[in-house]
Design a protein around this motif. Sequence first.
Motif, mmCIF file in Angstrom:
data_model
loop_
_atom_site.group_PDB
_atom_site.id
_atom_site.type_symbol
_atom_site.label_atom_id
_atom_site.label_comp_id
_atom_site.label_asym_id
_atom_site.label_seq_id
_atom_site.Cartn_x
_atom_site.Cartn_y
_atom_site.Cartn_z
ATOM 1 N N ARG A 1 8.778 -1.476 -2.874
ATOM 2 C CA ARG A 1 9.139 -0.764 -1.643
ATOM 3 C C ARG A 1 9.087 0.745 -1.833
ATOM 4 N NH1 ARG A 1 7.519 -4.405 0.160
ATOM 5 N NH2 ARG A 1 8.479 -6.118 1.305
ATOM 6 N N SER B 1 7.290 4.559 2.653
ATOM 7 C CA SER B 1 8.664 4.294 2.216
ATOM 8 C C SER B 1 9.311 5.560 1.674
ATOM 9 C CB SER B 1 8.684 3.202 1.142
ATOM 10 O OG SER B 1 8.392 1.940 1.690
ATOM 11 N N SER C 1 12.893 -3.152 5.857
ATOM 12 C CA SER C 1 12.796 -3.711 4.512
ATOM 13 C C SER C 1 13.350 -5.134 4.474
ATOM 14 C CB SER C 1 13.577 -2.835 3.522
ATOM 15 O OG SER C 1 13.661 -3.456 2.270
#
Length: 227
Positions: free
Chosen positions: A165, A170, A81
């Motif tokens: 995200r 994810s 990330s």
Amino acid sequence: MICLNKASQSTKKYKHSFTRAFLHAARLIILAALAALVPVFSACRNDQPAVLSYEPNVLFPSQLSGFAKDKKIYLTSIGQSVEIIQLMLTMNTFDGLEYTEDNLLEADEVEEGSVVFIVVGCSIKSLTENGLTKESETERAQAFIDRAADGDFGLVCWHLGGVARRGATSDSLIELLFGNCDLALFKAEGNYDNKLSDWAISGNVPYCQFQTNATDMLSRLLGVTDV
């Protein structure tokens, strides 16, 4: 002849009444069918706002105040990330705070008695650039979870990317880590569907949802701010 006309008129009235009743019944059936289809079409839409069943916790868990105080801190990301930069910038505002940052950190590289901060959220581009996959990041996450479960170090997991995200890849990583760490911290915008808090709750993991930057969360972890 008059009797025949009356009979004919009576028959016409009967047929007319029957037709009206039939059409009315048909309309009711059609309306009922359409009403039944509305939830189906609604469920297929992705733009429907989520209905939250509870208010997520917004108070930092008092038992974890000072959890990272005077301990060596490691910072890494599972899913690569880019939001790890947000946490780094915030950590850099604390005078004298030292930490080891490594996006590819392995669990066996962490010293016992330390605290690991993991920023979780998938960036396909970053994964590809580093030769990583969802599977390899899942294995790396599990290694941190296993060592933390053995009491080797503390594990604090963060989600800072908001909606950007979230997604299938994810979410699988977030669910794994949020259900198996010492503390889960996340922005409210990323918890629009309550899944982040749900995953922490399902793993009996203390958590806190915050609104903006992570300064207050870090202050409490470092024992700088009293709860």
